[in-house]
Design a protein around this motif. Structure first.
Motif, PDB file in Angstrom:
ATOM      1  N   LYS A  33       3.616  -1.668   2.021  1.00 47.37           N
ATOM      2  CA  LYS A  33       3.339  -1.488   3.458  1.00 47.37           C
ATOM      3  C   LYS A  33       4.136  -2.565   4.187  1.00 47.37           C
ATOM      4  O   LYS A  33       3.874  -3.748   4.030  1.00 47.37           O
ATOM      5  N   HIS A  73      -8.827  -9.541   6.302  1.00 47.32           N
ATOM      6  CA  HIS A  73      -7.679  -9.013   5.559  1.00 47.32           C
ATOM      7  C   HIS A  73      -7.566  -9.708   4.200  1.00 47.32           C
ATOM      8  O   HIS A  73      -7.378  -9.046   3.181  1.00 47.32           O
ATOM      9  N   TYR A  75     -10.168  -8.435   1.954  1.00 47.20           N
ATOM     10  CA  TYR A  75      -9.816  -7.080   1.547  1.00 47.20           C
ATOM     11  C   TYR A  75      -8.803  -7.103   0.408  1.00 47.20           C
ATOM     12  O   TYR A  75      -8.939  -6.360  -0.570  1.00 47.20           O
ATOM     13  N   ILE A  76      -7.808  -7.955   0.498  1.00 45.79           N
ATOM     14  CA  ILE A  76      -6.805  -8.086  -0.568  1.00 45.79           C
ATOM     15  C   ILE A  76      -7.473  -8.548  -1.859  1.00 45.79           C
ATOM     16  O   ILE A  76      -7.194  -8.019  -2.941  1.00 45.79           O
ATOM     17  N   SER A  96      -0.096  -9.880  -0.501  1.00 45.14           N
ATOM     18  CA  SER A  96       0.147  -9.750   0.923  1.00 45.14           C
ATOM     19  C   SER A  96       0.745 -11.047   1.444  1.00 45.14           C
ATOM     20  O   SER A  96       0.383 -12.128   0.985  1.00 45.14           O
ATOM     21  N   MET A 151       2.641  -5.837   2.369  1.00 40.84           N
ATOM     22  CA  MET A 151       1.605  -5.760   1.351  1.00 40.84           C
ATOM     23  C   MET A 151       2.150  -4.893   0.221  1.00 40.84           C
ATOM     24  O   MET A 151       2.656  -3.795   0.471  1.00 40.84           O
ATOM     25  N   VAL A 176      -4.449   1.662   2.715  1.00 45.24           N
ATOM     26  CA  VAL A 176      -3.900   1.044   3.929  1.00 45.24           C
ATOM     27  C   VAL A 176      -4.806   1.294   5.132  1.00 45.24           C
ATOM     28  O   VAL A 176      -5.000   0.408   5.963  1.00 45.24           O
ATOM     29  N   GLN A 225      -7.878   1.310   5.258  1.00 47.21           N
ATOM     30  CA  GLN A 225      -9.043   0.426   5.215  1.00 47.21           C
ATOM     31  C   GLN A 225      -8.701  -1.040   5.478  1.00 47.21           C
ATOM     32  O   GLN A 225      -9.593  -1.878   5.569  1.00 47.21           O
ATOM     33  N   ASP A 226      -7.426  -1.361   5.588  1.00 45.23           N
ATOM     34  CA  ASP A 226      -7.004  -2.742   5.833  1.00 45.23           C
ATOM     35  C   ASP A 226      -7.490  -3.176   7.214  1.00 45.23           C
ATOM     36  O   ASP A 226      -7.225  -2.498   8.210  1.00 45.23           O
TER      37      ASP A 226
END
Length: 88
Positions: free
Chosen positions: A6, A24, A27-28, A40, A51, A65, A67-68
């Motif tokens: 991304k 973020h 999330y990663i 990321s 990412m 993506v 949901q990021d």
């Protein structure tokens, strides 16, 4: 599993963007825990970042993506690509 990238560009001011960074990062970490090999980071020379992650298909990559938090909070515009690894 295929790799996906991304490429993103920030579209909000830095204070607004920075509010979404902790979510973020979390999330990663969750993607890593689920086996997606996510990484990321951001560009030093310009606004935006990248990412890199594994997913089973483009459809799964698109769902990941979506949901990021940076995407959900409207902080970035992005393009999503499947990346073919040639040399490991």
């Amino acid at each position: 599993m295929p790799w996906f990238v991304k490429i993103e560009e920030g579209i909000v001011d830095k204070p607004t963007f920075d509010k979404s960074v902790p979510a973020h990062k979390a999330y990663i970490q969750d993607l890593i825990a689920k086996g997606h090999q996510a990484r990321s980071g951001y560009w030093i020379q310009k606004r935006g970042g990248m990412m890199l992650f594994e997913a089973s298909s483009m459809e799964e990559a698109q769902a990941i993506v979506a949901q990021d938090p940076l995407v959900q909070n409207g902080c970035v515009k992005y393009e999503l690509y499947e990346w073919r690894v040639v040399v490991q």
